[in-house]
Design an enzyme around this catalytic site. Structure first.
Site, PDB file in Angstrom:
ATOM      1  N   SER A  34      -1.432   3.499  10.517  1.00 33.59           N
ATOM      2  CA  SER A  34      -2.362   2.579  11.206  1.00 33.59           C
ATOM      3  C   SER A  34      -1.646   1.248  11.403  1.00 33.59           C
ATOM      4  O   SER A  34      -0.652   0.952  10.730  1.00 33.59           O
ATOM      5  CB  SER A  34      -3.637   2.354  10.381  1.00 33.59           C
ATOM      6  OG  SER A  34      -3.370   1.483   9.294  1.00 33.59           O
ATOM      7  N   THR A  45       0.832  -1.211   0.000  1.00 34.24           N
ATOM      8  CA  THR A  45       0.000   0.000   0.000  1.00 34.24           C
ATOM      9  C   THR A  45       0.865   1.258   0.000  1.00 34.24           C
ATOM     10  O   THR A  45       1.952   1.282   0.601  1.00 34.24           O
ATOM     11  CB  THR A  45      -0.955   0.005   1.212  1.00 34.24           C
ATOM     12  OG1 THR A  45      -1.565   1.285   1.320  1.00 34.24           O
ATOM     13  CG2 THR A  45      -0.251  -0.294   2.520  1.00 34.24           C
ATOM     14  N   LYS A 101       1.657  -4.057   6.504  1.00 34.34           N
ATOM     15  CA  LYS A 101       2.172  -4.123   5.134  1.00 34.34           C
ATOM     16  C   LYS A 101       3.665  -3.751   5.103  1.00 34.34           C
ATOM     17  O   LYS A 101       4.422  -4.265   4.286  1.00 34.34           O
ATOM     18  CB  LYS A 101       1.390  -3.172   4.233  1.00 34.34           C
ATOM     19  CG  LYS A 101      -0.096  -3.491   4.121  1.00 34.34           C
ATOM     20  CD  LYS A 101      -0.353  -4.522   3.051  1.00 34.34           C
ATOM     21  CE  LYS A 101      -1.818  -4.573   2.667  1.00 34.34           C
ATOM     22  NZ  LYS A 101      -2.107  -5.541   1.606  1.00 34.34           N
ATOM     23  N   TYR A 116      -2.832  -1.493  10.480  1.00 31.38           N
ATOM     24  CA  TYR A 116      -2.986  -2.191   9.192  1.00 31.38           C
ATOM     25  C   TYR A 116      -1.839  -1.818   8.245  1.00 31.38           C
ATOM     26  O   TYR A 116      -1.170  -2.686   7.686  1.00 31.38           O
ATOM     27  CB  TYR A 116      -4.342  -1.838   8.545  1.00 31.38           C
ATOM     28  CG  TYR A 116      -4.285  -1.949   7.044  1.00 31.38           C
ATOM     29  CD1 TYR A 116      -4.218  -3.195   6.425  1.00 31.38           C
ATOM     30  CD2 TYR A 116      -4.211  -0.807   6.229  1.00 31.38           C
ATOM     31  CE1 TYR A 116      -4.108  -3.294   5.048  1.00 31.38           C
ATOM     32  CE2 TYR A 116      -4.101  -0.904   4.862  1.00 31.38           C
ATOM     33  CZ  TYR A 116      -4.052  -2.146   4.275  1.00 31.38           C
ATOM     34  OH  TYR A 116      -3.916  -2.252   2.913  1.00 31.38           O
ATOM     35  N   HIS A 117      -1.615  -0.500   8.070  1.00 29.14           N
ATOM     36  CA  HIS A 117      -0.556  -0.082   7.146  1.00 29.14           C
ATOM     37  C   HIS A 117       0.801  -0.597   7.638  1.00 29.14           C
ATOM     38  O   HIS A 117       1.662  -0.967   6.841  1.00 29.14           O
ATOM     39  CB  HIS A 117      -0.557   1.441   6.982  1.00 29.14           C
ATOM     40  CG  HIS A 117      -1.722   1.972   6.189  1.00 29.14           C
ATOM     41  ND1 HIS A 117      -2.851   2.474   6.775  1.00 29.14           N
ATOM     42  CD2 HIS A 117      -1.930   2.060   4.854  1.00 29.14           C
ATOM     43  CE1 HIS A 117      -3.717   2.859   5.829  1.00 29.14           C
ATOM     44  NE2 HIS A 117      -3.174   2.618   4.665  1.00 29.14           N
TER      45      HIS A 117
HETATM   46  N1  USQ Z   1     -11.630   9.800   4.487  1.00 29.30           N
HETATM   47  C1  USQ Z   1     -12.547  10.821   4.658  1.00 29.30           C
HETATM   48  N2  USQ Z   1     -13.852  10.483   4.754  1.00 29.30           N
HETATM   49  C2  USQ Z   1     -14.308   9.200   4.689  1.00 29.30           C
HETATM   50  C3  USQ Z   1     -13.355   8.152   4.514  1.00 29.30           C
HETATM   51  C4  USQ Z   1     -12.022   8.497   4.422  1.00 29.30           C
HETATM   52  O1  USQ Z   1     -12.203  12.001   4.710  1.00 29.30           O
HETATM   53  O2  USQ Z   1     -15.510   8.979   4.791  1.00 29.30           O
HETATM   54  C5  USQ Z   1     -10.198  10.131   4.339  1.00 29.30           C
HETATM   55  C6  USQ Z   1      -9.293   9.455   5.352  1.00 29.30           C
HETATM   56  O3  USQ Z   1      -9.183  10.232   6.508  1.00 29.30           O
HETATM   57  C7  USQ Z   1      -8.000   9.318   4.584  1.00 29.30           C
HETATM   58  C8  USQ Z   1      -8.431   9.202   3.123  1.00 29.30           C
HETATM   59  O4  USQ Z   1      -9.783   9.634   3.081  1.00 29.30           O
HETATM   60  O5  USQ Z   1      -7.233  10.477   4.711  1.00 29.30           O
HETATM   61  C9  USQ Z   1      -8.360   7.783   2.575  1.00 29.30           C
HETATM   62  O6  USQ Z   1      -9.095   6.936   3.410  1.00 29.30           O
HETATM   63  P1  USQ Z   1      -9.702   5.546   2.880  1.00 29.30           P
HETATM   64  O7  USQ Z   1     -10.530   4.960   3.968  1.00 29.30           O
HETATM   65  O8  USQ Z   1     -10.313   5.718   1.548  1.00 29.30           O
HETATM   66  O9  USQ Z   1      -8.371   4.706   2.602  1.00 29.30           O
HETATM   67  P2  USQ Z   1      -7.284   4.105   3.598  1.00 29.30           P
HETATM   68  O10 USQ Z   1      -7.750   3.983   4.989  1.00 29.30           O
HETATM   69  O11 USQ Z   1      -6.037   4.871   3.361  1.00 29.30           O
HETATM   70  O12 USQ Z   1      -7.159   2.616   3.044  1.00 29.30           O
HETATM   71  C10 USQ Z   1      -7.506   2.250   1.714  1.00 29.30           C
HETATM   72  C11 USQ Z   1      -7.694   0.744   1.674  1.00 29.30           C
HETATM   73  C12 USQ Z   1      -6.391   0.056   2.049  1.00 29.30           C
HETATM   74  C13 USQ Z   1      -5.288   0.567   1.149  1.00 29.30           C
HETATM   75  C14 USQ Z   1      -5.199   2.084   1.179  1.00 29.30           C
HETATM   76  C15 USQ Z   1      -4.250   2.639   0.176  1.00 29.30           C
HETATM   77  O13 USQ Z   1      -8.740   0.365   2.561  1.00 29.30           O
HETATM   78  O14 USQ Z   1      -6.539  -1.346   1.915  1.00 29.30           O
HETATM   79  O15 USQ Z   1      -4.069   0.037   1.576  1.00 29.30           O
HETATM   80  O16 USQ Z   1      -6.487   2.620   0.838  1.00 29.30           O
HETATM   81  S1  USQ Z   1      -3.435   4.078   0.751  1.00 29.30           S
HETATM   82  O17 USQ Z   1      -4.398   5.031   1.274  1.00 29.30           O
HETATM   83  O18 USQ Z   1      -2.695   4.617  -0.340  1.00 29.30           O
HETATM   84  O19 USQ Z   1      -2.590   3.639   1.848  1.00 29.30           O
END
Ligand code: USQ
Length: 390
Positions: A179, A144, A185, A181-182
């Site tokens: 997190s 990720t 990875k 989770y992260h």
């Molecule tokens: N966010 C909001 N509102 C929401 C949901 C999320 O503002 O309702 C924000 C979060 O605070 C964060 C961003 O949007 O800053 C991304 O959150 P997300 O829930 O879309 O993604 P994330 O938790 O980062 O995890 C997802 C996948 C995970 C993958 C990751 C890639 O669930 O499996 O590893 O995206 S990355 O974000 O590049 O690490």
């Protein structure tokens, strides 16, 4: 090729399985159904019901005449992993078989430990079983972009050349994830790099950004071939959540200021990137890292894009800045390199107004069964969790 897909029941695993099967490869999917168990425990469900993997594999055979072999197994059970690899003798292993949610991992001690055991031990078992059963196989591992966090310098693809006290070396890029989770990875990446360096395993770590989208060409062939699409606060990713909120007339849940910037990609590009990695394998002993996303956006940019899509569809969509349940920078520098997959020929599906309008229409048509209680983020990075603390 013989291709083994770990986590073949998931949002990304199932479309990937159909893609490779359709292209004439011999595909085996394996899954422990842990994600379905977590959904039941948390009382959440995908937007539209997802047929069992058994049913989808049978439907695929009926519709296309092609066989996807299915095995049920838990990657934390070493015996089961050895048996799986001995039987499948894969040329490539595509490894999605992990707990995928940052909020899930932040609920409490139990969920953090479960996430790291599931992900880290599972991947270690895969590495040992590869060494035993298929040492020439190519591991394509879903990592990720969140492994890097949001450093105040440019993010490179996996490695950074450092000069210190007049000497230089190229090291794994420093990681500062946000997190448990992260972090799981990050631990996987280190273990895989070690297995490549010491045993000569060949591996590609796909540091994927945030995936969005409902369909691929294959899921569209029949409702029985659909993949899971989550809008809840645990497994739903931000664009998917915003689309569902817009379709319900619920305000878009921008966490904090919304300046959080991330890399994003369409689900069809996940499949395309994995295909490119599989068809261009790493060399023996090579630990290759690709940053897998096509565009970067801030959360606020995305909210405005979805709001505009709502307006085009006649929906009045509001934004709501919620207290951020996570501990993350809401305004920060972000510039991540992502040229390796483009160099291999990736042709991205970008987030156009047209693609947003199409996704919103699909989501709107399926939104009758939404449980609004699953929208609000109840898992706090700094507080207690939704599950009993043990
Ligand atoms: N966010 C909001 N509102 C929401 C949901 C999320 O503002 O309702 C924000 C979060 O605070 C964060 C961003 O949007 O800053 C991304 O959150 P997300 O829930 O879309 O993604 P994330 O938790 O980062 O995890 C997802 C996948 C995970 C993958 C990751 C890639 O669930 O499996 O590893 O995206 S990355 O974000 O590049 O690490």
């Amino acid at each position: 090729m013989r291709i083994l897909i770990l986590g073949g029941d998931g949002y990304l695993g199932w479309p990937t399985a159909m893609h490779f099967s359709d292209a004439g490869h011999e595909v085996t999917v394996a899954d422990s159904f842990a994600k379905r168990k977590w959904e039941v425990e948390l009382g959440i469900a995908p937007l539209a019901p997802v047929p069992s993997l058994h049913h989808r594999v049978r439907s695929w055979k009926r519709i296309t005449g092609k066989t996807i072999t299915m095995r049920v197994g838990d990657l934390t059970n070493a015996r089961s992993v050895y048996g799986l690899l001995e039987e499948a003798r894969p040329d490539a292993i595509v490894h999605y078989g992990e707990q995928p949610s940052a909020p899930y991992s932040m609920q409490n001690r139990t969920a953090a430990v479960e996430t790291q055991v599931n992900n880290v031990v599972g991947t270690l078992n895969v590495l040992f079983a590869m060494r035993h059963a298929c040492p020439d196989a190519h591991l394509v591992k879903l990592g990720t972009m969140g492994e890097y966090g949001t450093p105040n310098i440019d993010i490179e693809e996996g490695y950074l050349t450092v000069t210190h006290n007049g000497r230089s070396d190229t090291m794994l890029y420093p990681k500062k994830p946000a997190s448990f989770y992260h972090l799981s990875k990050v631990h996987d990446s280190h273990n895989i790099e070690f297995a490549c360096r010491i045993w000569g395993v060949r591996a590609t770590d796909l540091n994927q950004g945030v995936v969005y989208g409902v369909d691929t060409d294959h899921t569209l062939r029949d409702p029985l071939l659909r993949t899971s699409f989550h809008y809840d606060h645990v497994f739903g990713t931000v664009i998917n959540r915003f689309l569902v909120q817009a379709s319900l007339g619920a305000p878009l849940s921008v966490y904090g200021k919304g300046g959080q910037t991330r890399g994003f990609l369409d689900i069809r590009d996940t499949v395309q990137c994995v295909d490119l990695a599989v068809h261009n394998p790493a060399a023996a002993g090579e630990f290759r890292v690709f940053n897998q996303f096509t565009e970067q956006y801030s959360v606020l940019d995305l909210a405005h894009r979805v709001q505009a899509a709502g307006a085009r569809a006649g929906l009045a969509v509001q934004l709501e800045h919620l207290d951020n349940p996570r501990a993350e920078a809401e305004e920060h520098y972000y510039n991540a390199s992502h040229s390796h997959l483009a160099d291999l020929g990736l042709v991205p599906h970008l987030l156009t107004d047209d693609s947003l309008d199409r996704m919103l229409a699909v989501v709107h048509a399926q939104s009758g069964g939404v449980d609004r209680a699953d929208l609000a983020p109840t898992i706090k990075w700094k507080g207690g969790g939704a599950r009993v603390q043990v």
